[in-house]
Design a protein around this motif. Structure first.
Motif, short mmCIF file in Angstrom:
data_model
loop_
_atom_site.label_atom_id
_atom_site.label_comp_id
_atom_site.label_asym_id
_atom_site.label_seq_id
_atom_site.Cartn_x
_atom_site.Cartn_y
_atom_site.Cartn_z
N LEU A 139 27.43 53.66 29.40
CA LEU A 139 28.00 52.77 28.39
C LEU A 139 29.45 52.44 28.75
N ALA A 140 30.19 53.42 29.22
CA ALA A 140 31.59 53.19 29.59
C ALA A 140 31.69 52.24 30.79
N LEU A 174 32.67 44.52 31.23
CA LEU A 174 32.91 43.48 30.24
C LEU A 174 34.40 43.20 30.10
N ILE A 175 35.21 44.24 30.06
CA ILE A 175 36.65 44.07 29.94
C ILE A 175 37.22 43.40 31.19
N SER A 176 36.71 43.76 32.37
CA SER A 176 37.21 43.15 33.60
C SER A 176 36.85 41.67 33.67
N LYS A 177 35.75 41.25 33.02
CA LYS A 177 35.41 39.83 32.99
C LYS A 177 36.31 39.08 32.02
N ILE A 178 36.67 39.72 30.92
CA ILE A 178 37.52 39.08 29.92
C ILE A 178 38.96 38.99 30.41
N VAL A 179 39.49 40.11 30.87
CA VAL A 179 40.86 40.16 31.35
C VAL A 179 40.85 39.83 32.83
N LYS A 180 41.66 38.88 33.24
CA LYS A 180 41.69 38.50 34.65
C LYS A 180 42.27 39.64 35.48
N PRO A 181 41.66 39.92 36.61
CA PRO A 181 42.19 41.01 37.45
C PRO A 181 43.53 40.63 38.07
N LYS A 182 44.32 41.63 38.36
CA LYS A 182 45.62 41.41 38.97
C LYS A 182 45.43 40.93 40.41
N PRO A 183 46.31 40.07 40.91
CA PRO A 183 46.16 39.57 42.28
C PRO A 183 46.39 40.65 43.34
#
Length: 86
Positions: free
Chosen positions: A32-33, A39-48
């Motif tokens: 689940l984690a 899901l969070i990585s899709k919502i928040v853009k990853p750092k370059p």
């Protein structure tokens, strides 16, 4: 059946149900984690910039820890550091 045996059977049944729930939580929680992390990585853009994410990965309690790459090189046969530094 006597009353004592009935109580013993009920107690053992509840005990095994509690152990089963703990086991299921231990198995389901990492999965689940990891889904929530994706899901969070899709919502928040990853750092370059590239960051070593190996230490942040979700692991199960049943996963074996990875062996350090330089463990044999830096440690003697007793597992102690050769040079005394960490």
């Amino acid at each position: 059946m006597s009353e004592t045996v009935t109580y013993l059977i009920k107690f053992c049944g509840m005990f095994f149900i509690i152990l089963l729930l703990i086991f299921l939580l231990a198995v389901i929680t990492p999965k689940l984690a990891s889904r929530i992390d994706r899901l969070i990585s899709k919502i928040v853009k990853p750092k370059p910039e590239r960051v070593d994410d190996n230490i942040y990965k979700v692991k199960s309690i049943y996963d074996m820890p990875e062996k350090a790459e330089n463990y044999e090189k830096n440690n003697d046969e007793n597992g102690e550091l050769k040079d005394g530094k960490e």
